[in-house]
Every structure is written in structure tokens, then in C-alpha cells.
Scaffold this motif. Structure first.
Motif, PDB file in Angstrom:
ATOM      1  N   ARG A 207       0.836  -1.208   0.000  1.00 50.79           N
ATOM      2  CA  ARG A 207       0.000   0.000   0.000  1.00 50.79           C
ATOM      3  C   ARG A 207       0.861   1.245   0.000  1.00 50.79           C
ATOM      4  O   ARG A 207       1.766   1.387   0.842  1.00 50.79           O
ATOM      5  CB  ARG A 207      -0.911  -0.015   1.236  1.00 50.79           C
ATOM      6  CG  ARG A 207      -1.850   1.182   1.352  1.00 50.79           C
ATOM      7  CD  ARG A 207      -3.005   0.866   2.283  1.00 50.79           C
ATOM      8  NE  ARG A 207      -2.567   0.439   3.596  1.00 50.79           N
ATOM      9  CZ  ARG A 207      -2.460   1.245   4.661  1.00 50.79           C
ATOM     10  NH1 ARG A 207      -2.765   2.526   4.528  1.00 50.79           N
ATOM     11  NH2 ARG A 207      -2.076   0.782   5.822  1.00 50.79           N
ATOM     12  N   PRO A 208       0.651   2.180  -0.943  1.00 47.20           N
ATOM     13  CA  PRO A 208       1.472   3.391  -0.996  1.00 47.20           C
ATOM     14  C   PRO A 208       1.388   4.167   0.304  1.00 47.20           C
ATOM     15  O   PRO A 208       0.391   4.124   1.019  1.00 47.20           O
ATOM     16  CB  PRO A 208       0.863   4.183  -2.162  1.00 47.20           C
ATOM     17  CG  PRO A 208       0.200   3.143  -3.011  1.00 47.20           C
ATOM     18  CD  PRO A 208      -0.318   2.116  -2.039  1.00 47.20           C
ATOM     19  N   GLU A 625       3.870  11.118 -10.932  1.00 43.18           N
ATOM     20  CA  GLU A 625       2.675  10.653 -11.630  1.00 43.18           C
ATOM     21  C   GLU A 625       2.101   9.395 -10.989  1.00 43.18           C
ATOM     22  O   GLU A 625       0.954   9.041 -11.229  1.00 43.18           O
ATOM     23  CB  GLU A 625       3.001  10.382 -13.100  1.00 43.18           C
ATOM     24  CG  GLU A 625       3.283  11.644 -13.906  1.00 43.18           C
ATOM     25  CD  GLU A 625       3.728  11.335 -15.322  1.00 43.18           C
ATOM     26  OE1 GLU A 625       3.915  10.127 -15.632  1.00 43.18           O
ATOM     27  OE2 GLU A 625       3.886  12.281 -16.109  1.00 43.18           O
ATOM     28  N   ARG A 626       2.916   8.721 -10.190  1.00 40.95           N
ATOM     29  CA  ARG A 626       2.468   7.509  -9.515  1.00 40.95           C
ATOM     30  C   ARG A 626       1.958   7.837  -8.108  1.00 40.95           C
ATOM     31  O   ARG A 626       2.275   8.886  -7.549  1.00 40.95           O
ATOM     32  CB  ARG A 626       3.603   6.486  -9.450  1.00 40.95           C
ATOM     33  CG  ARG A 626       4.020   5.967 -10.830  1.00 40.95           C
ATOM     34  CD  ARG A 626       5.061   4.884 -10.704  1.00 40.95           C
ATOM     35  NE  ARG A 626       5.404   4.291 -11.984  1.00 40.95           N
ATOM     36  CZ  ARG A 626       4.781   3.257 -12.521  1.00 40.95           C
ATOM     37  NH1 ARG A 626       3.753   2.698 -11.889  1.00 40.95           N
ATOM     38  NH2 ARG A 626       5.154   2.758 -13.690  1.00 40.95           N
ATOM     39  N   GLU A 627       1.223   6.921  -7.535  1.00 39.74           N
ATOM     40  CA  GLU A 627       0.661   7.117  -6.203  1.00 39.74           C
ATOM     41  C   GLU A 627       1.726   6.894  -5.146  1.00 39.74           C
ATOM     42  O   GLU A 627       2.583   6.023  -5.285  1.00 39.74           O
ATOM     43  CB  GLU A 627      -0.486   6.135  -5.986  1.00 39.74           C
ATOM     44  CG  GLU A 627      -1.259   6.352  -4.692  1.00 39.74           C
ATOM     45  CD  GLU A 627      -2.378   5.352  -4.515  1.00 39.74           C
ATOM     46  OE1 GLU A 627      -3.135   5.492  -3.533  1.00 39.74           O
ATOM     47  OE2 GLU A 627      -2.490   4.427  -5.348  1.00 39.74           O
ATOM     48  N   GLY A 628       1.674   7.689  -4.079  1.00 42.04           N
ATOM     49  CA  GLY A 628       2.578   7.466  -2.957  1.00 42.04           C
ATOM     50  C   GLY A 628       3.629   8.551  -2.811  1.00 42.04           C
ATOM     51  O   GLY A 628       3.666   9.549  -3.539  1.00 42.04           O
ATOM     52  N   SER A 629       4.517   8.349  -1.843  1.00 39.84           N
ATOM     53  CA  SER A 629       5.556   9.324  -1.527  1.00 39.84           C
ATOM     54  C   SER A 629       6.731   9.197  -2.498  1.00 39.84           C
ATOM     55  O   SER A 629       6.998   8.131  -3.046  1.00 39.84           O
ATOM     56  CB  SER A 629       6.045   9.122  -0.092  1.00 39.84           C
ATOM     57  OG  SER A 629       6.560   7.805   0.068  1.00 39.84           O
ATOM     58  N   PRO A 662      -1.688  16.369   1.371  1.00 38.07           N
ATOM     59  CA  PRO A 662      -2.086  15.555   0.223  1.00 38.07           C
ATOM     60  C   PRO A 662      -1.427  15.987  -1.084  1.00 38.07           C
ATOM     61  O   PRO A 662      -1.179  15.165  -1.956  1.00 38.07           O
ATOM     62  CB  PRO A 662      -3.609  15.743   0.175  1.00 38.07           C
ATOM     63  CG  PRO A 662      -3.986  16.094   1.583  1.00 38.07           C
ATOM     64  CD  PRO A 662      -2.843  16.891   2.117  1.00 38.07           C
ATOM     65  N   ASP A 663      -1.164  17.289  -1.236  1.00 37.80           N
ATOM     66  CA  ASP A 663      -0.598  17.778  -2.490  1.00 37.80           C
ATOM     67  C   ASP A 663       0.919  17.957  -2.425  1.00 37.80           C
ATOM     68  O   ASP A 663       1.518  18.497  -3.346  1.00 37.80           O
ATOM     69  CB  ASP A 663      -1.252  19.109  -2.871  1.00 37.80           C
ATOM     70  CG  ASP A 663      -1.091  20.158  -1.778  1.00 37.80           C
ATOM     71  OD1 ASP A 663      -0.830  19.761  -0.625  1.00 37.80           O
ATOM     72  OD2 ASP A 663      -1.236  21.362  -2.070  1.00 37.80           O
ATOM     73  N   ARG A 665       4.037  15.561  -1.931  1.00 43.98           N
ATOM     74  CA  ARG A 665       4.486  14.177  -1.766  1.00 43.98           C
ATOM     75  C   ARG A 665       5.979  14.012  -2.004  1.00 43.98           C
ATOM     76  O   ARG A 665       6.507  12.911  -1.864  1.00 43.98           O
ATOM     77  CB  ARG A 665       3.712  13.267  -2.729  1.00 43.98           C
ATOM     78  CG  ARG A 665       2.230  13.215  -2.426  1.00 43.98           C
ATOM     79  CD  ARG A 665       1.512  12.192  -3.293  1.00 43.98           C
ATOM     80  NE  ARG A 665       1.472  12.590  -4.698  1.00 43.98           N
ATOM     81  CZ  ARG A 665       2.064  11.926  -5.695  1.00 43.98           C
ATOM     82  NH1 ARG A 665       2.746  10.830  -5.433  1.00 43.98           N
ATOM     83  NH2 ARG A 665       1.966  12.349  -6.936  1.00 43.98           N
ATOM     84  N   ASP A 680       7.858   5.480  -1.394  1.00 50.32           N
ATOM     85  CA  ASP A 680       7.320   4.600  -2.429  1.00 50.32           C
ATOM     86  C   ASP A 680       8.188   4.646  -3.685  1.00 50.32           C
ATOM     87  O   ASP A 680       8.461   3.621  -4.297  1.00 50.32           O
ATOM     88  CB  ASP A 680       5.883   5.010  -2.762  1.00 50.32           C
ATOM     89  CG  ASP A 680       4.923   4.654  -1.634  1.00 50.32           C
ATOM     90  OD1 ASP A 680       4.725   3.457  -1.396  1.00 50.32           O
ATOM     91  OD2 ASP A 680       4.396   5.569  -0.989  1.00 50.32           O
TER      92      ASP A 680
END
Length: 731
Positions: A207-208, A625-629, A662-663, A665, A680
């Protein structure tokens, strides 16, 4: 309520450290179907459990603290109750339970059901609705297998979206009469013999993440669980490759020990030691999420902060100051002022003069000298304690003579003699007071004194290395280094014994010097420790070469060393790439493996000279562009430039350990602070520059190994200079 607030239910171990749990009878498949199916039934149990937890918190908030002793006691009780109320918080995004165990039916055909979660929850009647993961009955959730089912018929894992239960997954063992199987895509099924095959388990591991480190209580593996649940009286050393979860294991071990031996550890206390403040901020939410809010977290530097650190040593000076020989040197220096008396003691009381001859006085001093000379003996006496004992022993010699003369002196007489001017004069002459900081200051400033105390220990070259170029005028004005502060800590303990804690977790231990190990060992001299580290990640000139040596310096030579090599966070391709460095940096270690496969975002990108910055910018955009840190790791010298570049490009970023939004990362990470952190996706700039920044190639390659293994999903290595040969030799 008067006195100490009553313990929470999960804090009530019996005499064997176990916690009573009332059996819950398993509902049959027909009941689940009547409730709308297994998933709906489990969701209903989650809702009921959350309601029960809220009721427990309301009950705790209604308690009053009043003491018949003092206002101070009231405040202490109030603070304790506030901590307990905080431990009952229901974190909306954190699953209240993550698993379920159904036991093999007994002779009557009935089976017991346990829901396993982060903390204990009971209903209004006191019956448990969620069992704490640390309770003895929870152990099979982590250990049961087809080969050793441990009386488990079914193990069910739950999947969550946010705080909502959205999926479950069953694993059946021998003796299970069978329950309904999941029937749709939201309830995947896994029939394997271990958690490795669990889709939900893999999803939780992968999970990211954005923000601080999470607990791994839902994903603890059998080999990790053995470490977590080891006996409280054992000191353990965990050699763990990147991504094997050694930090999380150490934190969960503290939580487990506080649960099973809360009263014992409450007296001594527990301490988490990390390499730097960024690391501590990264891990600081793990224990509170597990309901433990009373564990101190610190760095070794903070632990030994007897003097302000304003200076820095050369690598050579720091290495010598960190050598274990300095402990013997300091011991000599502390006792160097002890002298035999040269004149008899003559004490006038009333019309009589009482005399103690020089030979007898010398015997008393020599006895005390022998008491402080028992190096490493648990019976040894500290210098300060001996100084306090000397006047009483001198006074006793006088009282013996008084009694022989027919007088009847009492304790008041002895204390008066001990405080008399003649006795004080002999004590000050024979056993002068020692200020630890002033003693170390003299050693580092006075070449003759240093040479005298280091004879046979340090070479002339080593003595020159540790001497300050310009002697300080005093303790306050001295530019103490981090290594100097450790020396002051050693001297402090030689003068007055430092207190010991119940348990200490020492993370990233491979970078400690022998003297730093001794400083930590003093804090758990009568307790135990969990030592965590990876020899391959040692990046100091004095980095640990052998855990056997390290544990000896810690004062725990018989501790067991366990090696973790199966990774769960770092992708297989990434750890394999980084492991190319092992023959150069740690040839005795086994190469780590990983259960994770990279989603494909792993690349080593070569760019032309002069295009490095642009290529790194592009890699960062690709990672975001990918999810996560996302962690952008650069050499320490490049950090100021990259701060300006990111600001100029309008890219929001954070420093290691800062809070997240949230914005935002992206974290800009100096290579020197990367150890222990995870992201991540990692963009690593110019490996050759990271290696060149260190004092020697081997240390540089170890720094590179650390930085390469911070990625838990994707890694982009961007370089213009040729890669280190150790990375390309195996390609």
C-alpha cells in the motif's frame, strides 16, 4: 476515584503475564447468510466494536482523579488517565481489527472465534469483541501453517478501504468444518499454507505511503513474530537487510513487552534510540497507533548531552575518541588524583585529641581504591561513592578509639566527626572531587596529562589526533564534538553510576562507535536491549564490523544474533541491483531476497554531461505521476542547489521528517539522512557523487547501498558520470 486509576482491561495480565480473554462462540454459516452474508456480518461486527470502543473511552473520561495525599499526586494521576484516554482513541483510517481466528471444534462441536486487532475492545458485559494482537491467543494468527495449524481451523484476513471493511480472505487448515467461501471480486480467496500467498497481505504490504512510518501489525511474518515475542529477559540483535522490517520489529517488540510485562517495564522504563531526529519523526506515530504513548524516543547524541556540541572532529580524531581504549584511559584519569595520606589524622573533641596513624589511613584509602578498581565487576564502586564513603570510614576509625577509651559514641557522633575539618582535609587531599566535563577538558587540552594517562594505550600519533589544536578556556566555551560528549558521559558514569532502564531498542546500530555502545549499554545495564542494524549500511569510519564485538561493548556478550534476509518492502529488482555492492561492502552477509516484484518503474538512466539537472527533474515528474511518496536523494553538497531548483520550478517539497499534505508528496533527502527512511518511489541523483563525498570508497559504496534501498515501489537512478565499478561489474 482515589489513588491510581484502575488499569485498562488490556493492561491486566495474570501472574504469568497472560491476559484473560473470554471465549466467543463462532456463528454458523446459516446465521451469516441470514445477516446478509459473511462480508455484511463482519462489517456489522466492526460497527459494534467501534461503538464498544467509544463506550470504553466515555467511561474513562468520566473517571475522576482525587488523591488524599497532595495536589502533585492529583496532577500525576490526571496525566496518567489522560494518556489512557488517548490510547482509547478510535482512528478512523486505522482498521480496528485486521484478522479473525476460528479454532478447531471441540468434542461438543463448538469453535471459538477471535477477532485480532491493534488493541483490546470489550462490550458492556466485559466480553472481548477484539483481542489485542499481543495476547497469547493471537499468536497463531502469525504462526499457524498447514504443517503446524496450532488448533486453528480458519484464518481470515480483512481488507479495508480507508476505515471501511471491504474485503476478506480465508485460509483453511485441517479440522475446519467449512464456511462460506467469498463469492465476488471484493472478497478474494487464498487457500495457501502461509501469508505469502495472501492477496490482501500483499496489498497491505505494498500500500502506498505518504507521511510517517506505519505499524506492520497486520503483516507480521512468522520469523518477525519470533523476535517480537521473545522473552523480556533476552537481549536480541537483529541483522536485517533493507526492507526486512527490522525497525518495525523493534518497535512492535517494545509494544509487546509493555503489554505482557507492563508493571516491570513501567518501573524501569523503555527507550527507543534512533540515528537522528528525522528518523525519530518518521517512526514517532507507530507506538501511539498501537496504544503505547509512554515510550521515550531519543538519539544517542541527546542521551549523552552533558555538554553542548558545537564543534566537529576529523574522521581520525572521532575514530580514536570512539575506540574502547578510551574507557580505560578515562578510568585512569578519574582515579589519577587519588593519593595516599602523608600525615596522621588528629581530631580535637573537647579536651582530648584523637589520632589515627598514617599507616591505618593508607589502608583505608587502599581498600576504597581496590573497590573502584574492579573493572567490569558488578560490585565495583563508583569514584564519587567512594569519596562519600571515605569520611565515614575515617570517622569510624576515630570512634573505635573512643570506644576503647570507654566512651559511648553514637551515629550523631560519627556524622559530626565525618564532617569535621581535619577529616575533610584528608578527604580532599587523598580523594579530590572530579568534575567529568573538566576532566575530559583537561585530557583534550593538556598534552602531558593525556600522555600520562594514555601510556600503553594510545600511540603518540593518536594522542596528537585527539588533542584540541587550541585549548579551551573552560567547559562552557569549549567547542565540544559529538565524540567528546560520549567521553564526558563515560566519565560521568565513572564518577556516579547512571540509572538503568528496563528495555532499550537501538536502531541503525551499525554506525555506533565502541564508546557509543558503552553509553547505550549503561542505560540497560540491569535491563535488556533489542539491537537493530545492517553491517552493510555502516557509513561511519568506525562502523561495526562484527555484531559479536558490538554486543561485547554494549555489555551483552551472550546476546543472540538473528539474521533477517527476506524483504517485504524493497522490490526484488531493486534489492538485487543494490546487492551487487555486497561483495565490496559486506562480503560475509547473505544477499537479501524479496517477496515483492517491482511494478516496472525501475531504471538506470544515463544522460549527457550538462543535462543531469534536467534529467532529474524529468525523473521526479515521472515519479510524481504515480501514487505514494517520492524521495529525491542527492549528495549533501547538492541540497542547497536543489532547494532553489525545486522552488524555482514551483515544485512543492518537504524535508525529511516534516509533516505531509495531500498535495506535497516530494521529499528532498540529503544522502547523509537517508538511512532508515522509506519512500514509495526514489529518484537517486549521480551515484558517483554520493561515493566521492565520503572519506573512502568503501564507506561511499555503503552510503550508496543505503540510498539505493530506500525505494519500496520504484527506483530511478539518474547519472551523467560513470557508475561505480561495483555496480556495473555484475551487469
Amino acid at each position: 476515584m482515589s489513588g491510581t486509576p484502575p488499569p485498562l482491561d488490556h493492561e491486566r495480565p495474570d501472574s504469568e503475564g497472560k491476559h484473560p480473554e473470554t471465549d466467543r462462540k463462532r456463528s454458523d454459516a446459516e446465521r451469516e447468510r441470514s445477516d446478509g452474508g459473511p462480508l455484511e456480518s463482519e462489517q456489522a461486527h466492526l460497527a459494534a466494536s467501534r461503538a464498544a470502543l467509544r463506550a470504553m473511552r466515555v467511561n474513562a473520561e468520566s473517571l475522576e482523579t482525587s488523591s488524599t495525599t497532595s495536589w502533585v499526586n492529583d496532577q500525576i494521576l490526571r496525566a496518567d488517565l489522560d494518556k489512557r484516554i488517548a490510547a482509547l482513541a478510535d482512528l478512523a483510517e486505522t482498521p480496528l481489527f485486521f484478522g479473525r481466528l476460528d479454532t478447531v471444534p471441540d468434542r461438543s462441536g463448538e469453535s471459538t472465534r477471535y477477532y485480532i486487532g491493534r488493541r483490546h475492545v470489550h462490550d458492556a458485559d466485559g466480553d472481548p469483541m477484539v483481542i489485542d494482537w499481543r495476547a497469547p491467543v493471537s499468536r497463531p494468527f502469525y504462526r499457524a501453517s498447514r504443517q503446524d495449524p496450532q488448533s486453528v481451523a480458519l484464518r481470515r484476513r480483512f481488507g479495508y478501504t480507508g476505515g471501511e471493511l471491504t474485503a476478506y480472505e480465508d485460509e483453511r487448515f485441517a479440522g475446519d468444518p467449512g464456511t462460506d467461501s467469498p463469492a465476488d471480486a471484493d472478497t478474494p480467496s487464498a487457500e495457501g499454507s502461509s501469508g505469502e500467498t495472501s492477496a490482501l497481505l500483499r496489498a497491505e504490504i505494498e500500500r502506498p505511503r505518504v507521511g510517517p512510518m506505519r505499524d506492520i501489525v497486520a503483516t507480521i511474518q512468522p520469523e518477525q513474530d519470533e523476535i517480537v515475542r521473545a522473552e523480556v529477559g533476552e537481549t536480541l540483535c537483529v541483522q536485517g537487510a533493507p526492507g526486512t522490517g527490522k525497525t518495525a520489529v523493534g518497535l512492535h517488540r517494545v509494544a509487546y513487552l509493555l503489554y505482557t510485562h507492563r508493571e516491570r517495564l513501567a518501573r524501569g522504563g523503555a527507550l527507543i534510540l534512533g540515528p537522528n531526529d528525522s528518523f525519530l519523526r518518521y517512526i514517532e506515530q507507530v507506538l501511539p497507533a498501537l496504544g503505547e504513548v509512554r515510550v521515550r524516543q531519543s538519539t544517542v547524541a541527546e542521551l549523552v548531552a552533558h555538554v553542548p556540541v558545537r564543534g566537529a572532529d576529523t574522521a581520525r580524531a572521532a575514530t580514536v575518541k570512539g575506540d574502547a581504549r578510551m574507557a580505560q584511559l578515562l578510568r585512569r584519569a578519574v582515579r589519577s588524583g587519588v593519593r595516599a595520606p602523608e600525615e596522621p589524622l588528629a581530631l580535637v573533641r573537647g579536651s582530648r585529641t584523637w589520632r589515627v596513624p598514617v599507616d591505618e589511613l593508607r589502608g583505608i584509602v587502599e581498600e576504597l581504591r581496590a573497590d573502584i578498581d574492579r573493572w567490569g565487576d558488578t560490585r565495583d564502586m563508583r569514584y564519587g561513592a567512594a569519596r562519600e564513603a571515605l569520611p565515614q570510614r575515617l570517622a569510624h576509625a576515630v570512634l573505635v578509639r573512643m570506644e576503647r577509651a570507654g566512651e559511648a559514641p553514637d551515629d550523631r557522633t560519627q556524622n559530626a566527626v565525618a564532617r569535621s575539618a581535619p577529616v575533610k582535609a584528608i578527604v580532599n587531599f587523598c580523594w579530590p572531587a572530579v568534575d567529568p566535563a573538566k576532566l575530559v577538558l583537561r585530557l583534550l587540552s593538556d598534552a602531558d596529562f593525556l600522555a600520562e594517562q594514555s601510556e600503553g594505550l594510545l600511540t603518540p600519533e593518536e594522542q596528537r589526533a585527539v588533542l584540541w589544536p587550541k585549548p579551551a578556556r573552560g567547559v562552557r566555551s569549549a567547542r565540544w564534538s559529538a565524540a567528546d560528549a560520549v567521553l564526558v558521559d563515560e566519565a560521568t558514569d565513572l564518577v556516579s553510576r547512571l540509572s538503568s532502564l528496563g528495555h532499550v531498542v537501538l536502531d541503525e546500530a551499525q554506525d555506533l562507535s565502541p564508546m557509543e555502545y558503552r553509553a547505550v549499554g549503561r542505560r540497560c545495564a540491569t535491563g535488556t536491549a533489542t539491537v537493530l542494524g545492517d553491517i552493510a549500511q555502516g557509513t561511519t569510519p568506525w562502523a561495526t564490523r562484527s555484531w559479536t564485538d558490538a554486543l561485547t561493548h554494549l555489555g551483552k556478550p551472550g546476546a543472540e544474533v538473528t539474521e533477517l534476509t527476506r524483504g517485504f518492502r524493497v522490490p526484488r529488482e531493486v534489492i538485487a541491483y543494490a546487492s551487487r555492492l555486497l561483495p565490496e561492502i559486506a562480503p560475509t552477509l547473505r544477499e537479501a531476497t524479496s517477496v515483492r516484484e517491482s511494478p516496472g518503474d525501475f531504471a538506470v538512466l544515463r544522460c549527457p554531461e550538462g543535462a543531469l539537472t534536467e534529467a532529474v527533474h524529468e525523473a521526479v515528474r515521472r515519479a510524481l505521476e504515480r501514487e505514494g511518496s517520492v524521495g529525491l536523494i542527492v549528495s549533501d553538497a547538492r541540497v542547497p542547489e536543489w532547494e532553489g531548483l525545486l522552488d524555482g520550478a514551483g515544485v512543492p517539497w518537504l524535508r525529511p521528517g516534516e509533516g505531509t499534505a495531500p498535495d506535497v508528496r516530494l521529499t528532498l533527502v540529503p544522502a547523509g539522512l537517508a538511512k532508515g527512511l522509506e519512500y514509495d518511489h526514489v529518484v537517486l541523483e549521480e551515484p558517483a557523487a554520493l561515493v566521492a563525498a565520503e572519506p573512502d570508497e568503501r564507506t561511499g559504496l555503503r552510503r550508496l547501498y543505503v540510498c539505493l534501498t530506500r525505494a519500496v515501489s520504484g527506483l530511478l537512478v539518474v547519472h551523467a558520470q560513470p557508475l561505480p565499478e561495483a555496480l556495473t561489474a555484475a551487469s
